[in-house]
Design a protein around this motif. Structure first.
Motif, PDB file in Angstrom:
ATOM      1  N   VAL A  76       0.827  -1.204   0.000  1.00  0.00           N
ATOM      2  CA  VAL A  76       0.000   0.000   0.000  1.00  0.00           C
ATOM      3  C   VAL A  76       0.864   1.257   0.000  1.00  0.00           C
ATOM      4  O   VAL A  76       0.569   2.212  -0.686  1.00  0.00           O
ATOM      5  N   TRP A  77       1.949   1.252   0.769  1.00  0.00           N
ATOM      6  CA  TRP A  77       2.762   2.459   0.979  1.00  0.00           C
ATOM      7  C   TRP A  77       4.210   2.271   0.549  1.00  0.00           C
ATOM      8  O   TRP A  77       4.754   1.168   0.630  1.00  0.00           O
ATOM      9  N   LYS A  78       4.811   3.392   0.178  1.00  0.00           N
ATOM     10  CA  LYS A  78       6.265   3.506   0.009  1.00  0.00           C
ATOM     11  C   LYS A  78       6.728   4.543   1.032  1.00  0.00           C
ATOM     12  O   LYS A  78       6.056   5.543   1.262  1.00  0.00           O
ATOM     13  N   ILE A  79       7.893   4.293   1.633  1.00  0.00           N
ATOM     14  CA  ILE A  79       8.535   5.272   2.508  1.00  0.00           C
ATOM     15  C   ILE A  79       9.864   5.622   1.863  1.00  0.00           C
ATOM     16  O   ILE A  79      10.704   4.745   1.653  1.00  0.00           O
ATOM     17  N   GLN A  84       6.819  -0.762   1.028  1.00  0.00           N
ATOM     18  CA  GLN A  84       6.699  -1.492   2.289  1.00  0.00           C
ATOM     19  C   GLN A  84       5.948  -2.792   2.049  1.00  0.00           C
ATOM     20  O   GLN A  84       5.240  -2.948   1.059  1.00  0.00           O
ATOM     21  N   ASN A  85       6.095  -3.727   2.968  1.00  0.00           N
ATOM     22  CA  ASN A  85       5.356  -4.980   2.866  1.00  0.00           C
ATOM     23  C   ASN A  85       3.867  -4.681   2.946  1.00  0.00           C
ATOM     24  O   ASN A  85       3.456  -3.543   3.050  1.00  0.00           O
ATOM     25  N   ASN A  89      -1.305   0.355   7.180  1.00  0.00           N
ATOM     26  CA  ASN A  89      -1.010   1.419   8.150  1.00  0.00           C
ATOM     27  C   ASN A  89       0.496   1.553   8.298  1.00  0.00           C
ATOM     28  O   ASN A  89       1.194   0.554   8.466  1.00  0.00           O
ATOM     29  N   ILE A  90       0.981   2.778   8.266  1.00  0.00           N
ATOM     30  CA  ILE A  90       2.402   3.060   8.452  1.00  0.00           C
ATOM     31  C   ILE A  90       2.545   3.970   9.669  1.00  0.00           C
ATOM     32  O   ILE A  90       1.768   4.919   9.837  1.00  0.00           O
TER      33      ILE A  90
END
Length: 165
Positions: A76-79, A84-85, A89-90
């Motif tokens: 869902v997310w990139k940081i 990210q796996n 929620n991050i």
């Protein structure tokens, strides 16, 4: 023909017409559900302090979801550009801003139905913490906070929700 017989025939025809419209007017197939509008979200946050930022001083939370289950089991997310796996929620904590990285960029891997960003800072230290953050939705700036100073003993807590218009 008598009036009573004509009335019965008219009523019978009316009931037959109503029944035919009722049973044939709507098909058994449901109309397709309207496609959910989705947005791409990019959140940039910088936190600095002359002192050490404690883990509990800052919490940044980002979440994204769809009206369907398409986000489950997929990134869902990139940081900072790193996917990210399978986390919808991050969380970033205050001590992550103490090293050489003072700025984090959180962005959705693909468009989603909605996203929420939570920014919480409770300064338990002895020096001010300065926060700068910006949210872009589909490339357009929606939230822009620059050089927000959270003084020792004070706090800041704000939740933002972004959806497709």
């Amino acid at each position: 023909m008598g009036i009573k017989k004509v009335k019965n025939i008219v009523w019978g025809l009316c009931l037959a017409a109503i029944a035919s419209f009722t049973f044939t007017g709507c098909s058994k197939k449901n109309d397709p559900a309207p496609e959910e509008k989705k947005v791409a979200v990019k959140f940039t946050v910088t936190a600095t302090s002359a002192g050490v930022i404690d883990e509990t001083d800052i919490t940044i939370q980002a979440a994204a979801a769809n009206g369907d289950a398409s986000q489950y089991g997929a990134p869902v997310w990139k940081i900072n550009g790193v996917t990210q796996n399978n986390e919808d929620n991050i969380f970033l904590k205050g001590n992550q801003f103490n090293g050489s990285t003072k700025t984090y960029v959180l962005e959705t891997v693909k468009p989603f139905g909605m996203a929420t960003i939570g920014v919480e800072c409770t300064n338990r230290g002895t020096t001010p913490i300065t926060l700068t953050f910006n949210t872009q939705v589909d490339g357009k700036v929606q939230t822009n906070v620059e050089n927000l100073k959270v003084m020792p003993g004070e706090g800041y807590d704000k939740q933002f929700t972004y959806t497709a218009n």
